[in-house]
Each structure stands twice: as C-alpha cells, then as structure tokens.
Enzyme design. Structure first.
Site, mmCIF file in Angstrom:
data_model
loop_
_atom_site.group_PDB
_atom_site.id
_atom_site.type_symbol
_atom_site.label_atom_id
_atom_site.label_comp_id
_atom_site.label_asym_id
_atom_site.label_seq_id
_atom_site.Cartn_x
_atom_site.Cartn_y
_atom_site.Cartn_z
ATOM 1 N N HIS A 152 0.730 -1.281 0.048
ATOM 2 C CA HIS A 152 -0.038 -0.182 -0.074
ATOM 3 C C HIS A 152 0.858 1.136 0.138
ATOM 4 C CE1 HIS A 152 -3.174 2.835 1.203
ATOM 5 N NE2 HIS A 152 -4.164 1.967 0.828
ATOM 6 N N ASP A 212 -7.935 -5.323 -0.108
ATOM 7 C CA ASP A 212 -8.237 -6.363 -1.168
ATOM 8 C C ASP A 212 -7.789 -7.759 -0.878
ATOM 9 O OD1 ASP A 212 -7.531 -3.638 -3.111
ATOM 10 O OD2 ASP A 212 -9.596 -4.329 -2.871
HETATM 11 C C1 SDX Z 1 -6.009 0.171 -3.013
HETATM 12 O O1 SDX Z 1 -4.462 4.503 -2.264
HETATM 13 C C2 SDX Z 1 -5.323 3.826 -1.485
HETATM 14 O O2 SDX Z 1 -5.875 4.348 -0.525
HETATM 15 C C3 SDX Z 1 -6.068 2.532 -2.560
HETATM 16 C C4 SDX Z 1 -6.860 1.843 -1.494
HETATM 17 C C5 SDX Z 1 -8.120 2.653 -1.170
HETATM 18 O O3 SDX Z 1 -9.008 2.204 -0.382
HETATM 19 O O4 SDX Z 1 -8.560 3.390 -2.230
HETATM 20 O O5 SDX Z 1 -6.410 1.524 -0.443
HETATM 21 C C6 SDX Z 1 -7.413 0.715 -2.250
HETATM 22 O O6 SDX Z 1 -5.995 0.382 -4.186
HETATM 23 C C7 SDX Z 1 -5.240 -0.833 -2.217
HETATM 24 C C8 SDX Z 1 -4.078 -1.523 -3.113
HETATM 25 C C9 SDX Z 1 -4.539 -2.791 -4.009
HETATM 26 N N1 SDX Z 1 -3.573 -3.032 -4.944
HETATM 27 C C10 SDX Z 1 -2.896 -4.284 -4.819
HETATM 28 O O7 SDX Z 1 -3.026 -5.217 -3.810
HETATM 29 C C11 SDX Z 1 -1.932 -4.631 -6.013
HETATM 30 C C12 SDX Z 1 -0.685 -5.138 -5.585
HETATM 31 N N2 SDX Z 1 0.121 -3.940 -4.586
HETATM 32 C C13 SDX Z 1 1.135 -3.054 -5.401
HETATM 33 O O8 SDX Z 1 0.635 -2.787 -6.890
HETATM 34 C C14 SDX Z 1 1.358 -2.026 -4.748
HETATM 35 O O9 SDX Z 1 1.795 -2.265 -3.439
HETATM 36 C C15 SDX Z 1 0.535 -0.709 -4.738
HETATM 37 C C16 SDX Z 1 0.168 -0.224 -5.998
HETATM 38 C C17 SDX Z 1 -0.715 -1.022 -3.730
HETATM 39 C C18 SDX Z 1 1.347 0.562 -3.753
HETATM 40 O O10 SDX Z 1 2.393 0.876 -4.925
HETATM 41 P P1 SDX Z 1 3.664 1.983 -4.567
HETATM 42 O O11 SDX Z 1 3.128 2.744 -3.283
HETATM 43 O O12 SDX Z 1 3.636 2.712 -5.768
HETATM 44 O O13 SDX Z 1 4.703 1.126 -3.756
HETATM 45 P P2 SDX Z 1 5.963 0.697 -5.099
HETATM 46 O O14 SDX Z 1 5.113 -0.067 -6.053
HETATM 47 O O15 SDX Z 1 6.537 1.637 -5.406
HETATM 48 O O16 SDX Z 1 6.344 -0.582 -4.261
HETATM 49 C C19 SDX Z 1 7.529 -0.292 -3.289
HETATM 50 C C20 SDX Z 1 8.283 -1.678 -3.451
HETATM 51 C C21 SDX Z 1 8.726 -1.870 -4.944
HETATM 52 O O17 SDX Z 1 9.933 -2.622 -5.030
HETATM 53 P P3 SDX Z 1 11.205 -1.627 -5.418
HETATM 54 O O18 SDX Z 1 11.003 -0.874 -6.715
HETATM 55 O O19 SDX Z 1 11.501 -0.743 -4.195
HETATM 56 O O20 SDX Z 1 12.195 -2.422 -5.546
HETATM 57 O O21 SDX Z 1 7.472 -2.771 -3.048
HETATM 58 C C22 SDX Z 1 7.342 -3.605 -4.097
HETATM 59 C C23 SDX Z 1 7.717 -2.912 -5.354
HETATM 60 O O22 SDX Z 1 7.936 -3.654 -6.717
HETATM 61 N N3 SDX Z 1 6.079 -4.158 -4.105
HETATM 62 C C24 SDX Z 1 5.638 -5.152 -4.317
HETATM 63 C C25 SDX Z 1 4.291 -5.253 -4.002
HETATM 64 N N4 SDX Z 1 3.695 -4.090 -3.788
HETATM 65 C C26 SDX Z 1 5.053 -3.411 -3.765
HETATM 66 N N5 SDX Z 1 6.407 -6.395 -4.565
HETATM 67 C C27 SDX Z 1 5.569 -7.587 -4.679
HETATM 68 N N6 SDX Z 1 4.119 -7.530 -4.406
HETATM 69 C C28 SDX Z 1 3.652 -6.644 -4.329
HETATM 70 N N7 SDX Z 1 2.226 -6.524 -3.705
#
Ligand code: SDX
Length: 429
Positions: free
Chosen positions: A306, A364
C-alpha cells in the site's frame, strides 16, 4: 494557516515557504507561489510527497495503521455503525440524530429506482461485458437522465446528485450482474435496508421467494463501510480532478469508477482471488513468493502492499475476522482459498523482502474470499468496491466544489523531449 516558515535556497536566492500544520499528520510546505517567485516546479510523479488539497473527511496514519472517517476510527464504525449512517457522517461531518438518520434513509430509499429507459442501455452491451465496463457507461449516462441535478453551482442540485448516486449505484451494479448472467433485473424494495436490498437485487429471482440472511446482510454492510472512503487515493483524486473542471457529478463518478478498475487499485480484489485460485494449494506458495520478489518478473502479490500503510491496513484486519465469520455462517469448512490466503500472509510477513519493503495485506486481500463465499463472481468484486466508495467520492467532490480555494487542477511537467528544431521535408530526412 501557516505558523512556521521553511527556507529554500537556490543558488544565491532564498525563498520563504509557509509551513501549514494539520490536525493530525505531517506538516505541509505551501509551494503555491514557488513557480512565480523562483521559476521552478516541484517534481513528484505518483504524488508520493504531495498534498493535493485540504480535507476534513478522512485521516490515515500509515505507520500506526489508523483510518478515521471524520475522526471516528474505522474499527469502531465497522463494529457499531452501519453503512448509511457512515454515508451521513462522511457527507455532513457528524453522526446523525435518530430523526436525521430516518430522514436520510427515507431520502436514499426513495431514489433507489432508475429511470425505466436506462434498462435499454444494458441491451447494448454483450452479456460477457465486464460489469465495471457497464458501470462506467451507465453511470456516466446518468447525466443524460438527471438534468435537474447537474448544475454544480447549485447546492440543492449537488445534494440531490449525491443522494441519487448513493441510492442508484447499487441498483445499477446489481443490474449489471443480472444482465451478465441473463436473469431479469430485480427492482429495489423500500422495505429492505441498504445491504439487504443489494443482496435482494443480485440474488432474488421472480420464480421463487428470496429471504435475505440478516447475518450476510450485516457482513455485506460492513464491507461497504470498510470501503467507503480513503483520503486522496487514485480514484478519489480522479474524481476531484474531473470535478475541478466543473464537470457534472455523474461524469466525475464515472471517471472515478474507471480509475478504480485498475488492478493496482480497486481491481486488486478480483486479481487477488484469481491469484489465490491460481496458487491453488499451500505447497505452491513459495513459487509465487519467489515470483513476487523477482525484479525481472512483473508479478506482484495482489492484495499486498500500500502506498500509505507501512505497518498494516486496519481494514484488512476487520476483513479477515469477517471472512472467518461468513465462512463459518455459511458452513464452509476448510475453504482452500482462505487456507492459501492465511498461509501466504504468514509466510510473506516472515520473509525479509516483504518486511524490508513494508508490504502487508491490504483491504483487497480478504474481501474476495468473503464475496465469493456470498455467491458473487470475481467480476462483481470491483463493482462492489465502487458502489461502496461512491459516498467517499461524492463527499470529497462536494468538499472540493464548496472550497473557496478550488481551482482547476493543472499540473506541469519536467520536459525532457526534443529541443526546438525546424521542419524537414521528406526528401531531406
Ligand atoms: C487499494 O491509495 C489507496 O488508498 C488505495 C486503496 C483505497 O482504499 O482507495 O487502499 C485501495 O488500491 C489498495 C491496493 C490494492 N492493490 C494491490 O493489492 C496490488 C498490489 N500492490 C502493489 O501494486 C503496490 O503495493 C501498490 C500499488 C498498492 C502500492 O504501490 P506503491 O506505493 O507505488 O509502492 P511501490 O510499487 O513503489 O512498491 C514499493 C516496493 C517496490 O519495489 P522496489 O521498486 O522498491 O524494489 O515494493 C514492491 C515494489 O516492486 N512491491 C511489491 C508489491 N507491492 C509493492 N512487490 C511484490 N508484491 C507486491 N504486492
């Protein structure tokens, strides 16, 4: 109000940036005059360090895992309130008196039917259209039917549009579901509460009596509450940006639904359940954990991580408890998907990669398990998120329209394209 000043030095010049203090959360640097004074932009793709607005509606503390609607913690609202009362709270800022609640419930109930001609819209879609596609289309089209609540400068019309959206989005979502399975639309009933009405419109058929299980209705209502609002997330920011141009509320909500559909946002609940099904058994979890950690693999653990929560998502905790309750209520023992989810959570939370990157289950991760157990196909998971979040979107939209500081949102950019150059005739290329 600014009570401190930050200093920004660029070359030999120094600029004052007023510091504004919130009720809770980080201070903000007011950079509104920066471009005019220093001829520089700030750069923040994804808005990881940017406050886009001032709001009184929802507060999130990502480190403490706190989520408040108008100051009330989500755990208390999920346990003691109900969704329509939460709608009143988000819209008007205070919990309603008994009389205010009855009046509000009556107004919403009396707006749950849609214009009969809207039924024709559905006929234009293929039966296998994703319900989110139908939702975007039909809700956008509401501006073609409800002309008397599209003038954003008229407070009365803003109020009617809010009530119409809260009341009609569940009806339209249920219609999208019925259309996708070839069953007749079911009209809303004014004698049912909000959650029971939605279950009735989704699962009853003309051929037999359908009784809503009060315990399932309670679980459904709690899911609506947990998803109602969430500060300036991607879809809420989309609604605000669309609204800043003066677009009508139905068009703005349709834009929010379109944004929510993405698997990185609201589409994650569907993607998460499909991922859990693909993993299938506990012994295959390590293979998927390795994929999630592999930088060369685009796979991410759906339902994990998140932008704000770096400790735990308080909604996921409530949702996990609710999953156990609903499956128990339905007599579903040893649900393989829930077993995989619980084991996946356990393994991931002990893995250095997830610990270091502060990745925890989000809202989720467990919701799909409950919705599947209740009888919804995965394609209905994000529409249910959308109907729950409609009140948050419209409350944030109303706050923005009513904000005297409201201006059209128009970010700038860091231009890294070609410098100016002259046109070349094709013979010279
Ligand atoms: C919702 O914003 C909100 O409030 C949203 C929400 C709401 O109520 O409106 O809470 C609802 O959208 C919840 C999120 C649902 N999405 C998912 O579950 C999809 C999987 N999650 C990722 O796509 C990600 O965690 C996000 C999109 C939720 C957050 O992305 P960020 O904040 O841009 O973080 P990031 O992608 O920069 O991640 C930081 C690091 C990265 O690695 P590095 O580039 O630092 O090496 O963590 C890794 C990412 O690759 N990472 C993950 C991961 N999520 C982040 N690695 C593996 N699995 C994951 N799920």
């Amino acid at each position: 109000m600014a009570d401190k000043i930050a200093k920004l030095r660029i070359d030999d010049s120094e600029y004052d940036l007023p510091v504004m203090s919130p009720t809770q959360g980080p201070d903000v640097l007011d950079i509104r005059k920066l471009y005019g004074q220093a001829d520089v932009f700030t750069f923040d793709p994804g808005f990881t360090s940017t406050a886009s607005c001032e709001s009184k509606i929802t507060y999130i503390d990502g480190d403490k895992g706190e989520l408040w609607y108008r100051g009330y913690p989500i755990e208390q609202l999920a346990a003691k309130s109900h969704y329509l009362e939460v709608c009143y709270l988000l819209l008007y800022g205070e919990l309603p008196t008994q009389q205010q609640m009855e009046d509000f419930e009556t107004r919403v109930t009396r707006h749950t039917m849609v214009h009969e001609q809207m039924h024709n819209f559905f006929r234009g879609f293929r039966r296998d259209a994703h319900p989110m596609a139908t939702l975007v289309g039909v809700i956008g089209a509401m501006s073609a039917f409800y002309h008397d609540s599209t003038d954003v400068n008229d407070p009365w019309q803003r109020e009617v549009a809010a009530i119409r959206l809260i009341a009609k989005v569940p009806t339209i979502a249920a219609m999208a579901y019925k259309y996708s399975i070839g069953q007749p639309f079911v009209y809303p009933r004014n004698d049912l509460d909000y959650a029971s009405n939605f279950l009735h419109m989704c699962f009853s058929v003309p051929a037999e009596k359908y009784e809503v299980d009060p315990a399932l209705a309670r679980a459904m209502d709690r899911i609506f509450t947990l998803h109602a609002d969430h500060e300036q997330n991607a879809s809420t920011s989309t609604v605000r940006l669309a609204g800043s141009s003066g677009a009508n509320p139905f068009a703005c909500i349709a834009a929010g639904i379109a944004c929510l559909w993405g698997p990185a946002h609201g589409g994650a609940n569907q993607a998460c359940l499909e991922m859990l099904r693909e993993i299938g058994t506990v012994d295959r979890i390590p293979e998927y954990i390795a994929k999630a950690k592999d930088k060369s693999d685009p796979f991410k653990l759906m339902g994990f991580g998140h932008r704000v929560y770096k400790n735990f998502d308080p909604r996921a905790k409530v949702m996990k408890e609710s999953a156990d309750e609903v499956l128990d209520l339905l007599g579903i023992k040893d649900n393989p998907t829930l077993q995989v989810a619980k084991e996946l959570e356990k393994i991931a939370l002990e893995d250095p990669y997830f610990i270091e990157k502060k990745l925890y289950p989000n809202v989720d991760f467990y919701s799909g398990i409950i919705l599947e157990a209740m009888g919804f196909p995965t394609s209905m998971f994000t529409p249910i998120f959308a109907l729950s979040r409609t009140v948050g979107w419209i409350a944030q939209w109303k706050e923005m329209i009513g904000d005297p500081q409201n201006k059209i949102g128009r970010p700038r950019q860091l231009y890294v394209g070609n410098d100016k150059r002259d046109y070349k005739d094709v013979a010279a290329r």
